[in-house]
Design an enzyme around this catalytic site. Structure first.
Site, PDB file in Angstrom:
ATOM      1  N   LYS A  41      29.574  40.221  63.848  1.00 39.58           N
ATOM      2  CA  LYS A  41      29.501  39.833  65.531  1.00 39.58           C
ATOM      3  C   LYS A  41      28.441  40.566  65.958  1.00 39.58           C
ATOM      4  O   LYS A  41      27.506  39.873  66.491  1.00 39.58           O
ATOM      5  CB  LYS A  41      30.786  40.126  66.200  1.00 39.58           C
ATOM      6  CG  LYS A  41      30.816  39.730  67.548  1.00 39.58           C
ATOM      7  CD  LYS A  41      32.187  40.181  68.251  1.00 39.58           C
ATOM      8  CE  LYS A  41      33.033  39.326  67.728  1.00 39.58           C
ATOM      9  NZ  LYS A  41      34.635  39.500  68.391  1.00 39.58           N
ATOM     10  N   ARG A  71      34.782  44.810  71.814  1.00 37.59           N
ATOM     11  CA  ARG A  71      35.111  43.949  70.679  1.00 37.59           C
ATOM     12  C   ARG A  71      34.829  44.661  69.261  1.00 37.59           C
ATOM     13  O   ARG A  71      33.760  45.190  68.953  1.00 37.59           O
ATOM     14  CB  ARG A  71      34.580  42.601  70.953  1.00 37.59           C
ATOM     15  CG  ARG A  71      34.603  41.767  72.220  1.00 37.59           C
ATOM     16  CD  ARG A  71      33.908  40.465  72.292  1.00 37.59           C
ATOM     17  NE  ARG A  71      34.015  39.881  73.494  1.00 37.59           N
ATOM     18  CZ  ARG A  71      34.791  38.921  73.767  1.00 37.59           C
ATOM     19  NH1 ARG A  71      35.710  38.710  72.871  1.00 37.59           N
ATOM     20  NH2 ARG A  71      34.780  38.230  74.889  1.00 37.59           N
ATOM     21  N   GLY A 122      41.023  37.744  64.802  1.00 36.85           N
ATOM     22  CA  GLY A 122      42.354  37.973  65.292  1.00 36.85           C
ATOM     23  C   GLY A 122      42.783  39.328  64.596  1.00 36.85           C
ATOM     24  O   GLY A 122      43.993  39.681  65.277  1.00 36.85           O
ATOM     25  N   MET A 159      41.593  42.475  64.271  1.00 41.64           N
ATOM     26  CA  MET A 159      41.459  43.807  65.049  1.00 41.64           C
ATOM     27  C   MET A 159      41.398  43.400  66.460  1.00 41.64           C
ATOM     28  O   MET A 159      41.646  42.363  67.025  1.00 41.64           O
ATOM     29  CB  MET A 159      40.121  44.263  64.540  1.00 41.64           C
ATOM     30  CG  MET A 159      40.189  44.890  63.154  1.00 41.64           C
ATOM     31  SD  MET A 159      38.751  45.305  62.298  1.00 41.64           S
ATOM     32  CE  MET A 159      37.608  44.017  62.574  1.00 41.64           C
ATOM     33  N   ARG A 175      29.460  32.527  64.310  1.00 42.76           N
ATOM     34  CA  ARG A 175      29.508  32.919  62.862  1.00 42.76           C
ATOM     35  C   ARG A 175      29.850  31.420  61.987  1.00 42.76           C
ATOM     36  O   ARG A 175      29.906  30.615  62.656  1.00 42.76           O
ATOM     37  CB  ARG A 175      30.892  33.825  62.936  1.00 42.76           C
ATOM     38  CG  ARG A 175      32.159  33.229  63.135  1.00 42.76           C
ATOM     39  CD  ARG A 175      33.211  34.050  63.293  1.00 42.76           C
ATOM     40  NE  ARG A 175      34.486  33.536  64.056  1.00 42.76           N
ATOM     41  CZ  ARG A 175      35.477  34.117  64.515  1.00 42.76           C
ATOM     42  NH1 ARG A 175      35.346  35.402  64.623  1.00 42.76           N
ATOM     43  NH2 ARG A 175      36.408  33.604  65.142  1.00 42.76           N
ATOM     44  N   HIS A 222      55.078  34.019  30.583  1.00 40.68           N
ATOM     45  CA  HIS A 222      55.354  32.784  29.835  1.00 40.68           C
ATOM     46  C   HIS A 222      55.307  31.737  31.172  1.00 40.68           C
ATOM     47  O   HIS A 222      54.638  30.582  31.090  1.00 40.68           O
ATOM     48  CB  HIS A 222      56.596  32.551  29.050  1.00 40.68           C
ATOM     49  CG  HIS A 222      56.998  31.312  28.811  1.00 40.68           C
ATOM     50  ND1 HIS A 222      57.804  30.506  29.422  1.00 40.68           N
ATOM     51  CD2 HIS A 222      56.639  30.592  27.708  1.00 40.68           C
ATOM     52  CE1 HIS A 222      58.082  29.401  28.760  1.00 40.68           C
ATOM     53  NE2 HIS A 222      57.180  29.478  27.655  1.00 40.68           N
ATOM     54  N   GLU A 282      41.378  41.323  21.048  1.00 37.07           N
ATOM     55  CA  GLU A 282      42.526  41.427  21.970  1.00 37.07           C
ATOM     56  C   GLU A 282      43.084  42.960  21.741  1.00 37.07           C
ATOM     57  O   GLU A 282      43.774  43.159  22.654  1.00 37.07           O
ATOM     58  CB  GLU A 282      43.620  40.602  21.883  1.00 37.07           C
ATOM     59  CG  GLU A 282      44.015  40.322  20.562  1.00 37.07           C
ATOM     60  CD  GLU A 282      45.216  39.001  20.442  1.00 37.07           C
ATOM     61  OE1 GLU A 282      45.872  38.844  21.457  1.00 37.07           O
ATOM     62  OE2 GLU A 282      44.921  38.358  19.470  1.00 37.07           O
ATOM     63  N   SER A 288      36.709  35.433  20.373  1.00 34.18           N
ATOM     64  CA  SER A 288      37.049  34.992  21.578  1.00 34.18           C
ATOM     65  C   SER A 288      37.977  36.211  22.005  1.00 34.18           C
ATOM     66  O   SER A 288      38.724  36.688  21.355  1.00 34.18           O
ATOM     67  CB  SER A 288      37.978  33.672  21.403  1.00 34.18           C
ATOM     68  OG  SER A 288      38.345  33.228  22.794  1.00 34.18           O
ATOM     69  N   GLY A 309      40.774  37.801  24.104  1.00 36.91           N
ATOM     70  CA  GLY A 309      41.991  37.525  24.701  1.00 36.91           C
ATOM     71  C   GLY A 309      42.355  38.520  25.655  1.00 36.91           C
ATOM     72  O   GLY A 309      42.741  39.701  25.235  1.00 36.91           O
ATOM     73  N   THR A 310      41.601  38.375  26.890  1.00 36.97           N
ATOM     74  CA  THR A 310      41.977  39.520  28.197  1.00 36.97           C
ATOM     75  C   THR A 310      43.251  39.686  28.453  1.00 36.97           C
ATOM     76  O   THR A 310      43.647  40.780  28.964  1.00 36.97           O
ATOM     77  CB  THR A 310      41.199  38.853  29.136  1.00 36.97           C
ATOM     78  OG1 THR A 310      41.668  37.611  29.667  1.00 36.97           O
ATOM     79  CG2 THR A 310      39.542  38.733  28.877  1.00 36.97           C
ATOM     80  N   ASN A 311      44.246  38.798  28.225  1.00 37.58           N
ATOM     81  CA  ASN A 311      45.645  39.124  28.615  1.00 37.58           C
ATOM     82  C   ASN A 311      45.964  40.469  27.868  1.00 37.58           C
ATOM     83  O   ASN A 311      46.589  41.330  28.362  1.00 37.58           O
ATOM     84  CB  ASN A 311      46.598  37.951  28.286  1.00 37.58           C
ATOM     85  CG  ASN A 311      46.437  36.711  29.179  1.00 37.58           C
ATOM     86  OD1 ASN A 311      45.304  36.899  30.084  1.00 37.58           O
ATOM     87  ND2 ASN A 311      46.725  35.651  28.797  1.00 37.58           N
ATOM     88  N   ASP A 312      46.007  40.168  26.428  1.00 37.39           N
ATOM     89  CA  ASP A 312      46.669  41.463  25.596  1.00 37.39           C
ATOM     90  C   ASP A 312      45.442  42.473  25.695  1.00 37.39           C
ATOM     91  O   ASP A 312      45.911  43.612  25.386  1.00 37.39           O
ATOM     92  CB  ASP A 312      46.865  40.989  24.135  1.00 37.39           C
ATOM     93  CG  ASP A 312      48.088  40.502  24.081  1.00 37.39           C
ATOM     94  OD1 ASP A 312      48.872  40.848  24.649  1.00 37.39           O
ATOM     95  OD2 ASP A 312      48.441  39.762  22.725  1.00 37.39           O
ATOM     96  N   CYS A 356      39.121  33.574  26.189  1.00 38.03           N
ATOM     97  CA  CYS A 356      40.237  32.672  26.172  1.00 38.03           C
ATOM     98  C   CYS A 356      41.542  32.883  26.866  1.00 38.03           C
ATOM     99  O   CYS A 356      42.314  32.246  27.291  1.00 38.03           O
ATOM    100  CB  CYS A 356      40.727  31.966  24.717  1.00 38.03           C
ATOM    101  SG  CYS A 356      41.251  33.424  23.848  1.00 38.03           S
ATOM    102  N   TYR A 416      30.883  30.942  26.595  1.00 34.59           N
ATOM    103  CA  TYR A 416      31.882  30.210  27.210  1.00 34.59           C
ATOM    104  C   TYR A 416      33.090  30.790  27.672  1.00 34.59           C
ATOM    105  O   TYR A 416      33.343  32.064  27.359  1.00 34.59           O
ATOM    106  CB  TYR A 416      32.349  28.990  26.279  1.00 34.59           C
ATOM    107  CG  TYR A 416      33.340  29.508  25.265  1.00 34.59           C
ATOM    108  CD1 TYR A 416      34.777  29.732  25.450  1.00 34.59           C
ATOM    109  CD2 TYR A 416      32.769  29.840  23.842  1.00 34.59           C
ATOM    110  CE1 TYR A 416      35.560  29.909  24.219  1.00 34.59           C
ATOM    111  CE2 TYR A 416      33.666  30.157  22.827  1.00 34.59           C
ATOM    112  CZ  TYR A 416      34.850  30.201  23.183  1.00 34.59           C
ATOM    113  OH  TYR A 416      35.869  30.586  22.025  1.00 34.59           O
TER     114      TYR A 416
END
Length: 876
Positions: free
Chosen positions: A22, A92, A101, A103, A336, A455, A745, A764, A766-769, A831, A851
């Site tokens: 602002k 303000r 809205g 603050m 804005r 899952h 992983e 590749s 395996g970011t989950n594990d 992946c 990728y």
């Protein structure tokens, strides 16, 4: 010496971090010569110093504010206590990122019992003067003294009813004086102190209150929702008041330079005659469309229209403009970049490129990748949500979209009800692969356990089904078929509505509206592919999922989870025969039957993917997932398989593991049962050969060995699998191009990536594990405490939703650097589901990965994020 205060003439639009959005825009509009009421801005840094300094304004800051106040008085020719030229102020908030809205604001500051009479005399309008005073008393009481606004509102409504007054603007001066008197009494009754009569005391108290509002509950919630840092702080803008409530030739309003719902290039907004800004926002009175201002005040409308065009062209984006008209003189109070729906955002982006206001790169940078979800999934009608009863807001938004349907507690009932035409929502403590039949037919899936990679979450995203996971405040009793939530109990058959985009649940049916792809979406996706360096693949194995990913032009498949192929009843029984076999001959017999199924599976996948690269992960889960655990199920399966219950129970007990995620799974299965992976690679290669011989279709399978943590595991398995593949191709006299790689992983795999690279054609992540193993968090159980970690700032983000750059990210970086030294051109991808997260994608792009892969419905999200990352990197 630190500068804490800037007059509007000292700032510009590039100073949003210091002056807030602002303040920076008020300075920019001042620089452009637009009619902005004069004022000054106290910086965001001052706010954070105040909040971190026991909420005390230092003497230096106070002196600097006093100096700028004096300069403002000199420039305006007005003063806070001058009875003839009275200066009233607005106070303000304004952070770097728009938080509408969230603050606090105080208007008409400077009035007191004496000044209100001076104002009435000078303006010759008692009604106006006392209307301003009662507004100040209410706002100041709420914002500064913490008096619940309902005390003021309730009295005002009571007074209007008693005196048969419909609108605030119809109150007489005498009536307003009575209201002011009562408001001051509320101060004494609730706060045991009077409203401060000293204008400077009012000013400093208001400044501190606005600073403090940075940490109010709604602001905290908003920041978490929109991923805004808690460390930014809010600026405070002190500005000369202009009065939209000074009669029939005055007013106030808000307008957008384009329609924020549709994107139509037409001025869109509302205004109120004889009102102040909060009246429009509060909805107390019904505003008029901005188009009617053209008739009511043609000159003012013409001036506003021209200014709105000037601002849009200057900022090169749709603007949201607040304005006030005081006796037919127009003032701009804020501009804005306007918030808009996803449909509008994509249309505006494309239109602005065609109009020459933006380049394609600038248009892509203006879009939020998450907004793609709104385009591809049904959403609840906003108006309908306002009256809907909330069940819960603590669930994880595991798969976007909105749905409504009848509660079902097991897959069989869900399938049965769906077949008779009912819309159902599967509600369970957690789902397992055997629930897939019910999951497929459900409008949405809700679980009380599990996280973003559970899952339920993974399968739902793959199907494009709405899902809320880990909703821990629900007590789901699958036996007596009830859901207990904080305000009541729901039974099977009761209707609920599920918002998978925000993680909210509602009682009853909430109206839906469809969001569909359009020409603007297609255009933006084409641009995204043009500017994205990263390829975007899909995680998919079901034909319908692959077709969805193909429709979004995924560059291939980054993960086929072969374990998902084993849970159809006829396959599951053969897998169980393999697991329960007492000798090699019985195991081979079961695998031979499974081989036939797998060949059909892979042929269907290869035909659907039409020759694009396909990463196939060999079997990964622990064997115990394929056998029943409950006594009734064990007895049933024993009967179906023709084995003794005691033998089956004994075998189930043998397979049970204390910590199965760290147990006998992934490549460890192939080390002990090599025939399992040999069967799978035979199915892959034979299906490819059959397609090549029958239809000349070239197939490019990339075979991935999961959970490798030691070089010996990978080299040994590679030799066995490669030998078998070569044997098949020799016997069939047909060659198929293939690669063998591994899924990274485990933290150890990252640290020895250079060694693993010698035996791998690709990696590749395996970011989950990898996240689970690095943190030591169970991804299915972390929901029990991770929300508390986030709320208390122990964790800045949920690492299962956005990559933990400092920990998990550092491991990935080490692995990539080690790999590139060994094999500079080796293909490396991601992946895990973080491959579809925009923040994570930027990190992967910076590391130079080839990728990312994600669920089919996240492919366009990933393309847009990858394009934004590519453009930013190019512009550095």
């Amino acid at each position: 010496m630190t500068k804490n205060v800037y007059s509007f003439s000292e700032g510009n639009a590039e100073m949003k971090g210091l002056l807030g959005g602002k303040g920076a825009n008020l300075a920019e509009m001042t620089r452009l010569g637009l009619p902005v009421p004069d004022g000054f801005t106290i910086t965001t840094e001052t706010c954070m110093t105040y909040l971190n300094n026991e909420r005390m304004l230092t003497k230096d800051v106070q002196d600097e504010i006093e100096l700028h106040l004096k300069q403002l008085e000199e420039r305006s020719g007005k003063s806070l206590n001058d009875p003839e030229n009275m200066m009233l102020l607005s106070v303000r908030s304004g952070s770097k990122f728009s938080m509408p809205g969230m603050m606090d604001t105080v208007l008409n500051l400077g009035l007191n019992d004496e000044n209100v009479e001076h104002l009435a005399r000078v303006t010759q309008d008692e009604e106006f003067a006392y209307d301003c005073y009662r507004r100040l008393l209410q706002m100041f009481g709420d914002v500064v003294y913490g008096i619940d606004g309902s005390h003021f509102e309730n009295f005002l409504e009571f007074y209007k009813r008693k005196n048969r007054v419909k609108l605030d603007s119809e109150l007489t001066a005498d009536q307003l004086k009575e209201i002011v008197h009562e408001y001051k009494r509320i101060y004494l009754e609730i706060k045991k102190q009077a409203f401060p009569q000293n204008p400077k005391e009012q000013l400093f108290a208001a400044i501190e209150a606005v600073f403090s509002s940075w940490n109010n509950e709604r602001a905290n919630i908003y920041r978490k929702l929109h991923d805004i840092s808690d460390d930014l702080g809010t600026a405070v803008n002190i500005q000369l008041m202009v009065f939209g409530n000074s009669g029939p030739n005055s007013g106030t309003g808000v307008a957008f330079t384009r329609n924020p719902s549709t994107g139509e290039n037409k001025l869109f907004g509302e205004y109120l005659i004889n009102a102040q800004g909060e009246d429009v926002v509060a909805g107390i009175r019904t505003p008029l469309p901005i188009s009617e201002l053209k008739t009511a005040m043609p000159e003012v409308y013409k001036q506003f229209f021209e200014m709105s065009e000037t601002l849009e062209k200057h900022y090169q984006d749709m603007q949201d403009i607040e304005f006030t008209i005081e006796n037919k003189k127009l003032y701009l109070l804020q501009t804005r970049n306007g918030k808009r729906t996803a449909h509008a955002a994509f249309k505006v982006a494309v239109d602005m490129v065609e109009e020459g206001l933006k380049t394609k790169e600038e248009a892509i940078l203006s879009l939020d990748p998450h907004s793609v979800n709104q385009l591809l999934h049904p959403v609840f009608v906003e108006e309908a949500l306002k009256s809907a009863e909330l069940i819960s807001t603590v669930g994880l938004p595991a798969s976007p979209g909105s749905a409504t349907g009848k509660i079902c507690f097991d897959a069989a009932v869900a399938k049965e009800w769906s077949e008779r035409g009912e819309k159902v929502i599967l509600v369970r403590q957690e789902t397992s692969p055997e629930d897939i039949g019910g999951m497929v037919v459900s409008q949405a899936i809700v679980t009380s356990r599990g996280g973003m990679t559970s899952h339920a979450a993974v399968v739902a995203r793959g199907m494009g089904t709405c899902c809320v996971a880990g909703c821990s405040e629900l007590e789901i009793d699958e036996f007596i078929k009830t859901v207990t939530y904080p305000k009541g109990v729901l039974k099977e058959g009761d209707i609920i509505s599920v918002d998978g985009t925000n993680g909210d649940l509602y009682v009853g049916e909430v109206s839906l509206e469809l969001s569909e792809k359009n020409e603007y979406f297609e255009t933006v996706m084409a641009w995204s592919k043009e500017f994205s360096r990263l390829e975007v693949r899909m995680n998919a194995e079901m034909t319908s999922d692959i077709e969805t990913g193909m429709a979004f032009e995924a560059s291939g498949i980054g993960l086929v989870r072969t374990e998902h192929m084993f849970f159809a009843p006829e396959r599951l029984i053969e897998m169980r025969r393999f697991i329960l076999a007492s000798n090699q001959e019985e195991r081979n017999k079961a695998l031979q039957t499974i081989l036939g199924y797998q060949i059909d599976d892979f042929k269907e996948i290869f035909k659907t993917i039409s020759g694009k690269s396909t990463v196939i992960r060999l079997l990964d889960p622990p064997l115990h997932e394929f056998v029943p655990s409950k006594e009734g199920d064990i007895r049933k399966i024993a009967e179906e398989m023709g084995v003794q219950y005691d033998y089956l129970q004994h075998r189930v007990n043998e397979l049970h593991e204390i910590n199965p995620m760290l147990g006998h799974r992934g490549c460890r299965l192939a080390v002990t049962y090599p025939e399992l992976y040999i069967m799978q690679v035979e199915a892959i290669i034979r299906s490819a050969i059959e397609l090549k011989k029958s239809s000349q279709m070239e197939v490019f399978p990339e075979i991935m060995i999961p959970l490798v943590g030691m070089e010996g595991e990978l080299s040994s398995l590679r030799t066995k699998l490669e030998n078998h593949i070569n044997h098949i191709m020799d016997s069939e006299d047909c060659s198929v191009p293939f690669t063998l790689g591994t899924m990274i992983e485990l933290p150890r795999a990252c640290l020895i990536a250079d060694e693993l690279a010698k035996s791998a054609d690709f990696f590749s992540f395996g970011t989950n594990d990898l996240t689970q193993m690095t943190f030591g968090f169970s991804r299915d159980d972390a929901a029990k405490y991770i929300n508390q970690y986030l709320a208390e700032g122990v964790l800045p983000i949920d690492p299962f939703q956005t990559l933990d750059v400092t920990g998990v990210g550092e491991l990935i970086k080490i692995a990539v650097e080690k790999t590139r030294k060994t094999k500079p051109d080796m293909k490396i991808g991601v992946c895990g589901e973080l491959g579809g997260d925009p923040h994570s994608i930027e990190f992967f792009d910076q590391l130079g990965l080839d990728y990312v892969s994600c669920s089919p419905y996240r492919v366009p999200v990933a393309y847009l994020a990858a394009a934004k990352s590519g453009i930013r990197m190019k512009n550095k």
